[in-house]
Design a protein around this motif. Sequence first.
Motif, PDB file in Angstrom:
ATOM      1  N   GLY A 172       0.827  -1.194  -0.159  1.00  0.00           N
ATOM      2  CA  GLY A 172      -0.080  -0.036  -0.005  1.00  0.00           C
ATOM      3  C   GLY A 172       0.756   1.414   0.054  1.00  0.00           C
ATOM      4  N   ASN A 173       0.337   2.304   0.362  1.00  0.00           N
ATOM      5  CA  ASN A 173       1.055   3.636   0.319  1.00  0.00           C
ATOM      6  C   ASN A 173       2.330   3.531   1.167  1.00  0.00           C
ATOM      7  N   VAL A 174       2.263   3.044   2.466  1.00  0.00           N
ATOM      8  CA  VAL A 174       3.205   2.858   3.291  1.00  0.00           C
ATOM      9  C   VAL A 174       4.487   1.647   2.987  1.00  0.00           C
ATOM     10  N   ASP A 188       1.854  -9.301  -0.865  1.00  0.00           N
ATOM     11  CA  ASP A 188       0.456  -8.566  -0.878  1.00  0.00           C
ATOM     12  C   ASP A 188      -0.499  -9.738  -1.032  1.00  0.00           C
ATOM     13  N   THR A 235       4.025  -4.068   6.821  1.00  0.00           N
ATOM     14  CA  THR A 235       3.013  -2.704   6.642  1.00  0.00           C
ATOM     15  C   THR A 235       1.736  -2.969   6.363  1.00  0.00           C
ATOM     16  N   ALA A 236       1.321  -4.453   6.323  1.00  0.00           N
ATOM     17  CA  ALA A 236      -0.046  -5.053   5.813  1.00  0.00           C
ATOM     18  C   ALA A 236      -0.881  -4.391   6.805  1.00  0.00           C
ATOM     19  N   GLY A 237      -2.238  -4.286   6.251  1.00  0.00           N
ATOM     20  CA  GLY A 237      -3.323  -4.043   7.184  1.00  0.00           C
ATOM     21  C   GLY A 237      -4.235  -2.808   7.194  1.00  0.00           C
ATOM     22  N   ALA A 238      -5.108  -2.763   7.874  1.00  0.00           N
ATOM     23  CA  ALA A 238      -6.228  -1.701   7.681  1.00  0.00           C
ATOM     24  C   ALA A 238      -5.389  -0.205   8.065  1.00  0.00           C
ATOM     25  N   ARG A 239      -5.611   0.818   7.525  1.00  0.00           N
ATOM     26  CA  ARG A 239      -4.879   2.112   7.958  1.00  0.00           C
ATOM     27  C   ARG A 239      -6.236   2.907   8.879  1.00  0.00           C
ATOM     28  N   ILE A 287       5.637  -2.119  11.276  1.00  0.00           N
ATOM     29  CA  ILE A 287       4.879  -0.539  11.045  1.00  0.00           C
ATOM     30  C   ILE A 287       3.474  -0.404  11.321  1.00  0.00           C
ATOM     31  N   ASN A 296      -0.284  -0.333  12.062  1.00  0.00           N
ATOM     32  CA  ASN A 296      -0.699   0.276  13.455  1.00  0.00           C
ATOM     33  C   ASN A 296      -1.956  -0.464  14.195  1.00  0.00           C
ATOM     34  N   SER A 343       8.447   0.256  14.572  1.00  0.00           N
ATOM     35  CA  SER A 343       9.039   1.476  14.233  1.00  0.00           C
ATOM     36  C   SER A 343       8.660   2.570  15.297  1.00  0.00           C
ATOM     37  N   HIS A 382       3.416   5.006  20.125  1.00  0.00           N
ATOM     38  CA  HIS A 382       3.041   5.973  18.899  1.00  0.00           C
ATOM     39  C   HIS A 382       1.757   6.117  18.869  1.00  0.00           C
ATOM     40  N   THR A 422      -0.815   8.606   5.227  1.00  0.00           N
ATOM     41  CA  THR A 422       0.899   9.211   5.665  1.00  0.00           C
ATOM     42  C   THR A 422       1.593   8.162   4.955  1.00  0.00           C
ATOM     43  N   ILE A 446       7.024   8.345   6.980  1.00  0.00           N
ATOM     44  CA  ILE A 446       7.394   7.045   7.629  1.00  0.00           C
ATOM     45  C   ILE A 446       8.272   5.995   6.481  1.00  0.00           C
TER      46      ILE A 446
HETATM   47  P1  6V0 Z   1      -3.024   0.752   2.547  1.00  0.00           P
HETATM   48  O1  6V0 Z   1      -2.395   1.720   1.581  1.00  0.00           O
HETATM   49  O2  6V0 Z   1      -4.340   0.512   2.531  1.00  0.00           O
HETATM   50  O3  6V0 Z   1      -2.156  -0.762   2.170  1.00  0.00           O
HETATM   51  C1  6V0 Z   1      -1.988  -1.890   3.177  1.00  0.00           C
HETATM   52  C2  6V0 Z   1      -1.814  -3.295   2.320  1.00  0.00           C
HETATM   53  O4  6V0 Z   1      -1.895  -4.011   2.876  1.00  0.00           O
HETATM   54  C3  6V0 Z   1      -2.866  -3.206   1.074  1.00  0.00           C
HETATM   55  O5  6V0 Z   1      -2.067  -3.250  -0.180  1.00  0.00           O
HETATM   56  C4  6V0 Z   1      -3.357  -4.597   1.251  1.00  0.00           C
HETATM   57  O6  6V0 Z   1      -3.856  -5.421  -0.002  1.00  0.00           O
HETATM   58  C5  6V0 Z   1      -2.300  -5.343   2.220  1.00  0.00           C
HETATM   59  N1  6V0 Z   1      -2.753  -6.169   2.957  1.00  0.00           N
HETATM   60  C6  6V0 Z   1      -4.074  -6.585   3.713  1.00  0.00           C
HETATM   61  N2  6V0 Z   1      -4.037  -7.685   4.409  1.00  0.00           N
HETATM   62  C7  6V0 Z   1      -3.058  -8.378   3.849  1.00  0.00           C
HETATM   63  C8  6V0 Z   1      -2.385  -9.629   4.162  1.00  0.00           C
HETATM   64  N3  6V0 Z   1      -3.156 -10.237   5.102  1.00  0.00           N
HETATM   65  N4  6V0 Z   1      -1.270  -9.697   3.774  1.00  0.00           N
HETATM   66  C9  6V0 Z   1      -0.502  -9.210   2.881  1.00  0.00           C
HETATM   67  N5  6V0 Z   1      -0.885  -7.880   2.493  1.00  0.00           N
HETATM   68  C10 6V0 Z   1      -2.170  -7.475   3.306  1.00  0.00           C
HETATM   69  O7  6V0 Z   1      -2.363   1.176   4.178  1.00  0.00           O
HETATM   70  P2  6V0 Z   1      -1.074   2.057   4.248  1.00  0.00           P
HETATM   71  O8  6V0 Z   1       0.002   1.518   3.543  1.00  0.00           O
HETATM   72  O9  6V0 Z   1      -1.458   3.505   4.154  1.00  0.00           O
HETATM   73  O10 6V0 Z   1      -0.762   1.852   5.743  1.00  0.00           O
HETATM   74  C11 6V0 Z   1      -0.255   0.450   6.113  1.00  0.00           C
HETATM   75  C12 6V0 Z   1      -0.419   0.177   7.866  1.00  0.00           C
HETATM   76  O11 6V0 Z   1       0.637   1.225   7.899  1.00  0.00           O
HETATM   77  C13 6V0 Z   1      -1.563   0.796   8.302  1.00  0.00           C
HETATM   78  O12 6V0 Z   1      -1.960   0.002   9.755  1.00  0.00           O
HETATM   79  C14 6V0 Z   1      -1.069   2.034   8.935  1.00  0.00           C
HETATM   80  O13 6V0 Z   1      -2.002   2.503  10.052  1.00  0.00           O
HETATM   81  C15 6V0 Z   1       0.103   1.839   9.276  1.00  0.00           C
HETATM   82  N6  6V0 Z   1       1.210   3.200   9.403  1.00  0.00           N
HETATM   83  C16 6V0 Z   1       2.054   3.072  10.383  1.00  0.00           C
HETATM   84  C17 6V0 Z   1       2.764   4.028  10.477  1.00  0.00           C
HETATM   85  C18 6V0 Z   1       3.815   3.997  11.695  1.00  0.00           C
HETATM   86  O14 6V0 Z   1       4.511   5.213  12.262  1.00  0.00           O
HETATM   87  N7  6V0 Z   1       4.041   2.900  12.370  1.00  0.00           N
HETATM   88  C19 6V0 Z   1       2.779   5.432   9.772  1.00  0.00           C
HETATM   89  C20 6V0 Z   1       1.921   5.330   8.858  1.00  0.00           C
HETATM   90  C21 6V0 Z   1       1.093   4.255   8.555  1.00  0.00           C
END
Ligand code: 6V0
Length: 331
Positions: free
Chosen positions: A28-30, A51, A94-98, A135, A137, A160, A192, A247, A251
């Motif tokens: 995803g973005n992160v 992914d 970095t996988a997961g709901a944001r 990473i 959250n 992180s 965090h 964000t 990150i």
């Molecule tokens: P996003 O853009 O929705 O990307 C998430 C990705 O995870 C997507 O491509 C999904 O397909 C993938 N995904 C979902 N389930 C699975 C799985 N079971 N196996 C593999 N991949 C999977 O979200 P974004 O990238 O913006 O954020 C990702 C996570 O990082 C979130 O939980 C945010 O809250 C967290 N962050 C943590 C930060 C920190 O300082 N620790 C900072 C920014 C975001």
Amino acid sequence: KQLFQTIPGSGPPPAVKRTYKVTVVGVGNVGMACAQTILTQDLCDELALVDVVEEKLKGEMLDLQHAAAFLPGSKIMADTDYKVTEGSDLCIVTAGARQREGESRLALVEKNVTLFKNIIPQLVKYSPDTTLLIISNPVDALTYVAYKLSGLPPNRVIGSGTNLDSSRFRWLLADHLHVNAQNVHGYIVGEHGDSSVPLWSSVSVGGVPFLAFLKHKQIEYTIDTLTELHKMVVDGAYEVIKLKGYTSWAIGYSVASLVKSLLRDQRRIHPVSVCAQGFHGIEDEVYLSLPAEIGRTGIIGVLDNPLTDDERAQLQKSAKTLTEVQKQLDI
Ligand code: 6V0
């Protein structure tokens, strides 16, 4: 050396290795901001992406591979099957709901614990000697989850944590003082998130203790000013999410900085999420950020920095908040 206390598993680095493989789970973005900062900084020889969304995964892989003529030369691979991650020195999750606008990080916990139950065992199966860098959250709770699910020693499971919050903090101070943020040293510790703690007593600018300097120069400041600045740090992520939906860049750079310290055995000090049991009067096995020395073996030691009574009380409060979250986890 006495500045640091060890945690189980810490020790001297192994013999220097010549090639490094890094896995990023979640494109995803992160995940992609991490991948691209790692590639442009030439931090690994092989990069594996994983992914669940196959087309997006392949698209991201090809898009990066097409930059081959402009990048230092890492091999880039991607698959939904974790076999692609085999032999990784470092796995970044970095996988997961944001967070959505207005949603706290802690609200994400249940959704992401379910994902971690699938992700973490597979990573460790293919890379039993890896270090995990979490990473997703809420990062502190999920680092604890990753530690429990992986069976790895505590020095090789890192979140992180407040590495990013501390950069926001240093940037705000630097901007205010018109100096480079790299000359501002200061840590945000604890969660965090909303209960994080600014260690004002150890902030320094160019080696000069900040609060002592203000007093010496008779520059007026109030507790409210300091509290407001910390609030800006805490609200930083919410503000970016409100403006652009997520964000990513900060990150990404924060993670690349951790990857550099880890794989290049740089022994730099970063505030990251670690097992805080035994530090600053924290009795629970709780994950939260403390300044830690990071090198090839993961966490080498945790900086035993002196805190004021107030900072210590705030940190213990943050630990209690996180312990309560950990207790509710279904792992
Ligand atoms: P996003 O853009 O929705 O990307 C998430 C990705 O995870 C997507 O491509 C999904 O397909 C993938 N995904 C979902 N389930 C699975 C799985 N079971 N196996 C593999 N991949 C999977 O979200 P974004 O990238 O913006 O954020 C990702 C996570 O990082 C979130 O939980 C945010 O809250 C967290 N962050 C943590 C930060 C920190 O300082 N620790 C900072 C920014 C975001």
